[in-house]
Design a protein around this motif. Sequence first.
Motif, PDB file in Angstrom:
ATOM      1  N   ILE A  57       0.844  -1.201   0.000  1.00  0.00           N
ATOM      2  CA  ILE A  57       0.000   0.000   0.000  1.00  0.00           C
ATOM      3  C   ILE A  57       0.882   1.254   0.000  1.00  0.00           C
ATOM      4  N   ASP A  58       1.869   1.263   0.891  1.00  0.00           N
ATOM      5  CA  ASP A  58       2.734   2.446   1.006  1.00  0.00           C
ATOM      6  C   ASP A  58       3.401   2.765  -0.332  1.00  0.00           C
ATOM      7  N   ARG A  59       3.997   1.760  -0.945  1.00  0.00           N
ATOM      8  CA  ARG A  59       4.730   1.999  -2.196  1.00  0.00           C
ATOM      9  C   ARG A  59       3.784   2.374  -3.334  1.00  0.00           C
ATOM     10  N   PHE A  60       2.576   1.819  -3.312  1.00  0.00           N
ATOM     11  CA  PHE A  60       1.626   2.145  -4.374  1.00  0.00           C
ATOM     12  C   PHE A  60       1.257   3.626  -4.360  1.00  0.00           C
ATOM     13  N   MET A  61       1.258   4.238  -3.185  1.00  0.00           N
ATOM     14  CA  MET A  61       0.932   5.673  -3.112  1.00  0.00           C
ATOM     15  C   MET A  61       1.927   6.479  -3.951  1.00  0.00           C
ATOM     16  N   LEU A  62       3.193   6.097  -3.913  1.00  0.00           N
ATOM     17  CA  LEU A  62       4.208   6.814  -4.707  1.00  0.00           C
ATOM     18  C   LEU A  62       3.928   6.639  -6.202  1.00  0.00           C
ATOM     19  N   ASP A  63       3.664   5.380  -6.613  1.00  0.00           N
ATOM     20  CA  ASP A  63       3.379   5.104  -8.025  1.00  0.00           C
ATOM     21  C   ASP A  63       2.174   5.918  -8.494  1.00  0.00           C
ATOM     22  N   GLY A  64       1.124   5.889  -7.675  1.00  0.00           N
ATOM     23  CA  GLY A  64      -0.116   6.561  -8.066  1.00  0.00           C
ATOM     24  C   GLY A  64       0.062   8.061  -8.205  1.00  0.00           C
ATOM     25  N   LEU A  65       0.715   8.662  -7.222  1.00  0.00           N
ATOM     26  CA  LEU A  65       0.894  10.123  -7.269  1.00  0.00           C
ATOM     27  C   LEU A  65       1.841  10.529  -8.390  1.00  0.00           C
ATOM     28  N   PHE A  66       2.969   9.809  -8.520  1.00  0.00           N
ATOM     29  CA  PHE A  66       3.966  10.158  -9.546  1.00  0.00           C
ATOM     30  C   PHE A  66       3.356  10.017 -10.950  1.00  0.00           C
ATOM     31  N   THR A  67       2.515   9.000 -11.128  1.00  0.00           N
ATOM     32  CA  THR A  67       1.883   8.795 -12.433  1.00  0.00           C
ATOM     33  C   THR A  67       1.073  10.006 -12.898  1.00  0.00           C
ATOM     34  N   THR A  68       0.499  10.743 -11.910  1.00  0.00           N
ATOM     35  CA  THR A  68      -0.364  11.864 -12.290  1.00  0.00           C
ATOM     36  C   THR A  68       0.388  13.187 -12.416  1.00  0.00           C
ATOM     37  N   VAL A  69       1.712  13.162 -12.227  1.00  0.00           N
ATOM     38  CA  VAL A  69       2.511  14.380 -12.447  1.00  0.00           C
ATOM     39  C   VAL A  69       2.461  14.735 -13.940  1.00  0.00           C
ATOM     40  N   THR A  70       2.514  15.998 -14.254  1.00  0.00           N
ATOM     41  CA  THR A  70       2.485  16.463 -15.645  1.00  0.00           C
ATOM     42  C   THR A  70       3.574  15.790 -16.493  1.00  0.00           C
ATOM     43  N   ASN A  71       3.191  15.363 -17.681  1.00  0.00           N
ATOM     44  CA  ASN A  71       4.126  14.791 -18.662  1.00  0.00           C
ATOM     45  C   ASN A  71       4.757  13.457 -18.242  1.00  0.00           C
ATOM     46  N   VAL A  72       3.995  12.638 -17.480  1.00  0.00           N
ATOM     47  CA  VAL A  72       4.505  11.309 -17.105  1.00  0.00           C
ATOM     48  C   VAL A  72       3.747  10.211 -17.865  1.00  0.00           C
ATOM     49  N   ASP A  73       2.427  10.150 -17.694  1.00  0.00           N
ATOM     50  CA  ASP A  73       1.663   9.025 -18.251  1.00  0.00           C
ATOM     51  C   ASP A  73       0.493   9.537 -19.087  1.00  0.00           C
ATOM     52  N   PHE A  74       0.517   9.226 -20.367  1.00  0.00           N
ATOM     53  CA  PHE A  74      -0.529   9.666 -21.297  1.00  0.00           C
ATOM     54  C   PHE A  74      -1.343   8.481 -21.811  1.00  0.00           C
ATOM     55  N   ASP A  75      -1.199   7.317 -21.192  1.00  0.00           N
ATOM     56  CA  ASP A  75      -1.819   6.107 -21.727  1.00  0.00           C
ATOM     57  C   ASP A  75      -3.020   5.697 -20.860  1.00  0.00           C
ATOM     58  N   ALA A  76      -4.230   5.870 -21.397  1.00  0.00           N
ATOM     59  CA  ALA A  76      -5.456   5.622 -20.627  1.00  0.00           C
ATOM     60  C   ALA A  76      -5.489   4.194 -20.076  1.00  0.00           C
ATOM     61  N   GLU A  77      -5.122   3.197 -20.905  1.00  0.00           N
ATOM     62  CA  GLU A  77      -5.219   1.805 -20.438  1.00  0.00           C
ATOM     63  C   GLU A  77      -4.260   1.539 -19.281  1.00  0.00           C
ATOM     64  N   GLU A  78      -3.094   2.159 -19.314  1.00  0.00           N
ATOM     65  CA  GLU A  78      -2.123   1.964 -18.224  1.00  0.00           C
ATOM     66  C   GLU A  78      -2.635   2.601 -16.935  1.00  0.00           C
ATOM     67  N   ILE A  79      -3.266   3.777 -17.056  1.00  0.00           N
ATOM     68  CA  ILE A  79      -3.791   4.427 -15.839  1.00  0.00           C
ATOM     69  C   ILE A  79      -4.987   3.622 -15.311  1.00  0.00           C
ATOM     70  N   GLN A 330       4.584   6.607 -19.728  1.00  0.00           N
ATOM     71  CA  GLN A 330       3.841   5.858 -20.751  1.00  0.00           C
ATOM     72  C   GLN A 330       3.317   6.810 -21.812  1.00  0.00           C
ATOM     73  N   TRP A 331       3.420   6.383 -23.051  1.00  0.00           N
ATOM     74  CA  TRP A 331       2.746   7.062 -24.162  1.00  0.00           C
ATOM     75  C   TRP A 331       2.115   5.956 -25.016  1.00  0.00           C
ATOM     76  N   PRO A 332       0.842   6.093 -25.406  1.00  0.00           N
ATOM     77  CA  PRO A 332       0.212   5.023 -26.185  1.00  0.00           C
ATOM     78  C   PRO A 332       1.053   4.675 -27.421  1.00  0.00           C
ATOM     79  N   ASP A 333       1.189   3.414 -27.704  1.00  0.00           N
ATOM     80  CA  ASP A 333       1.932   2.911 -28.875  1.00  0.00           C
ATOM     81  C   ASP A 333       3.439   3.147 -28.822  1.00  0.00           C
ATOM     82  N   VAL A 334       3.940   3.576 -27.684  1.00  0.00           N
ATOM     83  CA  VAL A 334       5.396   3.677 -27.536  1.00  0.00           C
ATOM     84  C   VAL A 334       5.811   2.570 -26.573  1.00  0.00           C
ATOM     85  N   LYS A 335       6.841   1.793 -26.969  1.00  0.00           N
ATOM     86  CA  LYS A 335       7.211   0.615 -26.169  1.00  0.00           C
ATOM     87  C   LYS A 335       7.736   1.022 -24.795  1.00  0.00           C
TER      88      LYS A 335
END
Length: 541
Positions: A57-79, A330-335
Motif C-alpha cells: 500500500i505504502d509503495r503504491f501511493m508513490l506510483d499513483g501520485l507520480f503517475t499523475t505528475v504532468t508529462n509522465v503518463d498519457f496512456d489511458a489503459e495503463e492508468i 507511458q505514451w500510447p503505442d510507444v514501447k
Amino acid sequence: MFCYQCEQTANGGCTKIGVCGKQPDVSTLQDQLVFALKGIAFWANLAREKGAKDQEIDRFMLDGLFTTVTNVDFDAEEIAKLVRKAATLLDKARTLYTTAAGAPYTGSIPEAALPFTAGSTAELIALGEKHGVKDETIDPDVKSVQEILIYGMKGYAAYAHHALVIGLENDEIYAYTHKFLAATLDKSLGLMDFVGLAMECGRINLVTMELLNKANTDSYGHPVPTPVQLGTKAGKAILVSGHDLRMLEELLKQTEGTGVNVYTHGEMLPAHGYPGLKKYSHLVGNFGGAWQDQAKEFTSFPGAIIFNTNCIQRPAESYKDRLFTWGLVQWPDVKNIAGWDFSTVIKKAQELPGFKENLGQEILTGFGHNAVLGVADKVIAAVKAGQIRHFFLVGGCDGAKSGRNYYTEFAEKAPKDTVILTLACGKYRFNKLDFGDIGGIPRLLDIGQCNDAYSAIQIAVALAGAFECDVNDLPLSMILSWYEQKAVAILLTLLHLGIKNIKLGPTLPAFITPNVLNFLVENFNIGPITTAEEDLKQILG
Ligand code: FS2
Ligand code: SF4
C-alpha cells in the motif's frame, strides 16, 4: 476534464484537452486514481494509528501520485490498470484497519473510502467524471490550499520513487502521505489547518530530497565539477531523458563494450558529474536543450531515445519508432520497458546510423553542495573582499512560454560581480553562455537537477553559518521558475524553511486564489517576476 495543476494550463484550467497533450479520458482516469488514493489513505492512516502498515500500500501511493505528475503518463489503459489496483488496495487497507482495530470502523466513512467496482476502462472513466478536481462544495480558498498540498505530494512522490528505485525509503514519508491525503477528506478541517499541512508537506519534501541525495551520493559519489560535451562522438547512440540515475547506470552497464554511446538529455545532464556514472567512457555528452524542444530536436537524433521520467511530449512520427519509455512513463503505442532489460533499446540503436564525430562546446556541471562547500573558504573570502557582491539562485523548470526569456535576460544582465547558482531544466535558458569567473570561481554553478534544491539549501545554510546570519539576510536571492508539481514541492520546502522574498514566474499558479496569494505575500513576501532590469535593480538596491 478539468486540470490546472501545471504552469502552462489554458485560461485557468485545461477543459477540452491538455496543453500538455493529455486527453480527457486520461485526465478523468487520473482524477479517479487520486480519488481512490485518498480513500486508501483514509484506511491506511487509521490503520497506522492502530500500529499496522503495509509495504504494498505504502509503495503504491508513490506510483499513483507520480503517475499523475504532468508529462509522465498519457496512456489511458495503463492508468486504468492502476485504478483497478487501487480498488484492490482500498479493500486491503480497509481490512488492514479492521484487523488492527479488532472491529469494523464505526465512524462516518467518506465516499472515497468506500469500495468501488474495478470495471472496464469506460466504467472507470464514468466514475472519474464524478470525482474531478473541481468541487464547489468546498470553500475556494480551502480548495486552493488542498490542491497545493496534493501537488506538493505529487512532487515529493517522484523524488521518493527515484530513491526507492535505488533502494532507499523512509517510513515517515509514507505516514505523512496517508495523513495528508486523508486530511483532504476531513470536512472538519479549515483553511489554516490546510496551510499547516502544506508547510508540513514542504518539510516532508525536504526529508525526501535528503533521502534521494543520500541514495544518489551513496551509490555514485558526490558530484564533482565536470565538463560536458555538447557535440557528438562517432558511433551508435542512445539518448536518455528524465531524472532517474539508477536507470542510466543500468543502461551504461548494458551498453559497455557494445560500441553504443550514451547521451543525456534535459534533467539527466547533471548525471555527468557523478564519479560512479562519469567513469563510463561511453557516457559521452549531452544532446539538445530543455524538454519542450524535444519534438524538434529528437528528429535529428540518429539513435534510440528513452524517457525514464517526465517530461515526455507527444512524439513526432519522425522518431516515434525509436522512442522508448521506462517505468511509470507511458505514451500510447510507444514501447515501455518495465524492468531492467534494455536489450531492445540497444538493438534499436545498433540498427540506426548513429553520429559522425562532430565535437562542440563544453559546459560545466557537478557543483553539488559537496563541491561548492569544498571551496567555501575561497567563496567566503571573495564575498568579504567585495569581489562577489551577490548570489542569485536562478532555478526551476523550463517551458514553452515566451515569458521565460526573462530568465535568460536575468542571467545575462546579472552584474559581473555576482554568482549565479542554477538547478533543474530552467538552466537551458542560459547554460551555454560564457559567464566567466571571479578569481577562479565560475560565475555560473550548475548544482544539478530540481531535487538538488536540497544541495542549494545546504549551500545557503552553510553560507549563513559562515556569515553568522539568517539565510534571509545573506546576499542571496531566489529567482524561481515553475512548471510542474515538483516545483510546488520545492516551493513548499522553501516556505517551510522560512525563506522570504522569492520571485516566482513566469506566471503564478492558476490554483492559487487571490486570498491565498495575499497570505503568501504577507507572510513570505513572495512575488511575481517583473522584468529582469526591474528585479535586478530592486534586489541590488
Ligand atoms: Fe524540467 Fe520536466 Fe525537473 Fe520538471 S524536465 S519541468 O520534470 O522536474 O524540471
Ligand atoms: Fe493542462 Fe497542465 Fe493539466 Fe496538462 S498537466 S492538462 S497542460 S494543467
